[in-house]
Write a protein that holds these residues in place. Structure first.
Motif, PDB file in Angstrom:
ATOM      1  N   SER A 464       0.847  -1.191   0.000  1.00 55.95           N
ATOM      2  CA  SER A 464       0.000   0.000   0.000  1.00 55.95           C
ATOM      3  C   SER A 464       0.883   1.243   0.000  1.00 55.95           C
ATOM      4  O   SER A 464       1.973   1.255   0.573  1.00 55.95           O
ATOM      5  CB  SER A 464      -0.906   0.007   1.241  1.00 55.95           C
ATOM      6  OG  SER A 464      -1.627   1.214   1.342  1.00 55.95           O
ATOM      7  N   THR A 465       0.376   2.283  -0.649  1.00 52.05           N
ATOM      8  CA  THR A 465       1.108   3.555  -0.694  1.00 52.05           C
ATOM      9  C   THR A 465       0.280   4.726  -0.166  1.00 52.05           C
ATOM     10  O   THR A 465       0.732   5.867  -0.222  1.00 52.05           O
ATOM     11  CB  THR A 465       1.553   3.876  -2.136  1.00 52.05           C
ATOM     12  OG1 THR A 465       0.403   3.935  -2.980  1.00 52.05           O
ATOM     13  CG2 THR A 465       2.526   2.823  -2.652  1.00 52.05           C
ATOM     14  N   ILE A 466      -0.930   4.459   0.352  1.00 52.92           N
ATOM     15  CA  ILE A 466      -1.762   5.555   0.842  1.00 52.92           C
ATOM     16  C   ILE A 466      -1.171   6.127   2.122  1.00 52.92           C
ATOM     17  O   ILE A 466      -0.378   5.469   2.811  1.00 52.92           O
ATOM     18  CB  ILE A 466      -3.217   5.101   1.087  1.00 52.92           C
ATOM     19  CG1 ILE A 466      -3.276   4.100   2.246  1.00 52.92           C
ATOM     20  CG2 ILE A 466      -3.828   4.500  -0.162  1.00 52.92           C
ATOM     21  CD1 ILE A 466      -4.684   3.759   2.670  1.00 52.92           C
ATOM     22  N   ARG A 467      -1.564   7.345   2.437  1.00 50.66           N
ATOM     23  CA  ARG A 467      -1.098   7.994   3.662  1.00 50.66           C
ATOM     24  C   ARG A 467      -2.307   8.434   4.479  1.00 50.66           C
ATOM     25  O   ARG A 467      -3.131   9.217   3.997  1.00 50.66           O
ATOM     26  CB  ARG A 467      -0.198   9.183   3.331  1.00 50.66           C
ATOM     27  CG  ARG A 467       1.104   8.771   2.674  1.00 50.66           C
ATOM     28  CD  ARG A 467       2.145   9.863   2.751  1.00 50.66           C
ATOM     29  NE  ARG A 467       3.454   9.377   2.334  1.00 50.66           N
ATOM     30  CZ  ARG A 467       4.591  10.021   2.532  1.00 50.66           C
ATOM     31  NH1 ARG A 467       4.575  11.205   3.155  1.00 50.66           N
ATOM     32  NH2 ARG A 467       5.735   9.514   2.142  1.00 50.66           N
ATOM     33  N   THR A 468      -2.385   7.937   5.667  1.00 51.36           N
ATOM     34  CA  THR A 468      -3.495   8.263   6.557  1.00 51.36           C
ATOM     35  C   THR A 468      -3.257   9.629   7.212  1.00 51.36           C
ATOM     36  O   THR A 468      -2.138  10.149   7.204  1.00 51.36           O
ATOM     37  CB  THR A 468      -3.615   7.208   7.658  1.00 51.36           C
ATOM     38  OG1 THR A 468      -2.423   7.245   8.452  1.00 51.36           O
ATOM     39  CG2 THR A 468      -3.786   5.812   7.066  1.00 51.36           C
TER      40      THR A 468
END
Length: 527
Positions: A464-468
């Motif tokens: 995953s590459t998303i940033r919370t």
């Protein structure tokens, strides 16, 4: 009837419990919920008992007695496994010395909570949740860092845990302790306060369920290797037989198909992965690896993780060392005290490990692994830093065999689950004797190996590459809490009369048997 009442009064006077007993019972209740247990979600109830007693106590010594008795009872239950496991490893003296951790941990709660009562007087219930956030943040800092038992972890097995992707463990702690203050003030607070608390919980539960997707197959394959080697044998002397066990287990798992990654636990190899006696064998497996091994820095003892793909692709040294386990705090000052104790424990040659200073995301082909080594998995900021540096996967290499079969390993595992939620990353966990598992980005346990079994397990995962928001903004809850406390403190300074008046409009009713008690006829949240 009068005679009956007289007898009841007589027996009550004879059985009058000591003033600390109620506090201790509340701490025991919280400790039993944190073993861990599905009942942990009820943690606000015993904490509400503590908040109520603090708010109604005399500032100073009275508040400290309540907080310390509660905290000592809590840690006595929550960490009961610690002296037992250390006695098995280090003998009776080692177990006895470990008992000292309990009052020390209790002080890390009691002192800040007492200071909060002293500083905020009638606004104690409002200030306590913010103080909890700060004290738990402080417990992650310094050479004695030990964040075990933070209230926010009570929500790890509920949909509310998804809030950690927004504000980390601190936001969960704020929710749990804020609810405790609402419950503690029910007798004098207005109904909207309770309704607002219920609304927050309801909204959090609904949102948590909505954002958690059903489990679907993941496209990549990893092999988690669990050697189940007795840590006492490792302590007696490392041998290449351990290394051979991991090689054999990995080869056996690869016979059924290729894998994208193999993960070995902490200190799986007795020699650095770069050692000429080790690297050719790792290369011969034909699979990228992440493994725990000693550091290869000359003249320094380090606990390290390596990425290997034909060659060593990177090394991450353990940065947060276990106090008194891997490092002797303040050894420069207390060296004279440590020497006879270590000699009595049969550890005269003990030397502290050298902590790592740098963050290195380990690259293995298209994987960028943010690795936490054992104890580090309970520190959310480390995983956040790794993701900000490009990690698309979290990996925990651990050796919880030191914990024995008590609750310690399970507590460690459950706390580490939150790192996956905070960062929305898959988390692969390889433990010497467990817990070896796969956690998905929503904290769901997709696979868990049997504890204590020797084996290699094929599991699936994804990148995953998303940033919370937590990854982007970090400990914003901690900073916001600190700012709110400063603003409240400044207001009390500008209006000293507020801070000096008692919690209620009535005078303190001092009783000989309890020492302090405050009767309140109005709201406990200040005006």
């Amino acid at each position: 009837m009068r005679r009956v009442n007289d007898r009841v009064a007589l027996w009550s006077s004879r059985l009058n419990p000591p003033p600390w007993l109620g506090d201790a019972l509340g701490g025991v209740m919280l400790g039993l919920m944190f073993l861990p247990s599905p009942l942990a979600v009820l943690a606000p109830l015993p904490l509400a008992m503590l908040h109520h007693r603090l708010a109604h106590s005399t500032a100073g010594w009275g508040a400290f007695r309540h907080a310390f008795a509660f905290a000592l009872a809590f840690f006595g239950v929550h960490l009961a496994w610690l002296p037992i496991s250390m006695a098995a490893v280090l003998g009776p003296l080692g177990g006895l010395l470990t008992v000292l951790v309990l009052p020390a941990a209790a002080l890390t709660w009691a002192v800040p909570l007492t200071l909060t009562r002293v500083a905020f007087g009638p606004r104690t219930l409002l200030a306590l949740p913010l103080a909890w956030v700060l004290l738990e943040a402080l417990r992650t800092q310094g050479p004695l860092a030990f964040p075990w038992g933070a209230p926010g972890y009570a929500l790890i097995q509920t949909p509310l845990a998804q809030l950690a992707s927004i504000g980390g463990a601190a936001l969960l702690t704020l929710l749990v302790t804020g609810t405790a203050s609402v419950l503690a003030g029910l007798g004098g607070s207005r109904p909207p306060v309770l309704l607002m608390g219920l609304a927050v919980w309801g909204a959090g539960l609904v949102w948590g369920r909505e954002v958690t997707p059903p489990i679907t197959p993941a496209p990549r394959t990893a092999v988690l290797v669990q050697g189940a080697i007795d840590p006492r044998l490792k302590a007696q002397g490392r041998t290449l037989n351990e290394f051979q066990i991991y090689l054999d287990l990995t080869r056996r798992a690869l016979r059924s198909g290729e894998a994208d990654l193999a993960v070995w636990p902490e200190t799986a190899s007795p020699l650095p992965a770069s050692d000429p006696g080790v690297l050719p064998a790792l290369r011969g497996l034909g699979v990228p690896l992440l493994l725990g091994a000693p550091g290869d820095v000359p003249g320094q003892a380090r606990n390290s993780a390596y990425g290997v793909d034909g060659e060593v692709t990177g090394r991450q040294d353990k940065r947060v060392l276990v106090p008194f386990g891997e490092r002797l705090p303040f050894s420069g000052v207390l060296g004279g005290l440590y020497t006879p104790v270590l000699r009595s424990l049969g550890m005269a040659g003990y030397t502290s490990l050298t902590p790592g200073r740098l963050l290195n995301v380990l690259p293995v082909r298209d994987l960028r692994a943010g690795v936490s080594i054992c104890y580090e998995s309970v520190f959310g900021q480390l995983s956040r830093q790794a993701v900000r540096a490009g990690a698309n996967l979290l990996v925990v290499l651990s050796n919880d065999a030191w914990f024995g079969q008590g609750a310690g390993a399970e507590q460690h595992f459950q706390m580490g689950r939150l790192r996956a939620i905070e960062t929305r990353r898959f988390l692969l966990r390889a433990g010497n004797d467990g817990v070896s598992a796969v956690i998905d980005p929503w904290g769901q346990v997709r696979f868990r190996a049997p504890r204590g079994a020797r084996g290699a397990y094929r599991v699936t995962f994804d990148l995953s590459t998303i940033r919370t928001p937590f990854v982007l903004y970090g400990n914003w809850v901690v900073w916001a809490s600190a700012l709110a406390l400063l603003m409240a403190g400044a207001r009390l300074i500008r209006n000293p009369g507020i801070s000096l008046r008692p919690i209620s409009s009535q005078a303190l009713d001092t009783r000989a048997d309890h020492g302090e008690r405050c009767q309140s006829t109005g709201p406990l949240y200040g005006r």
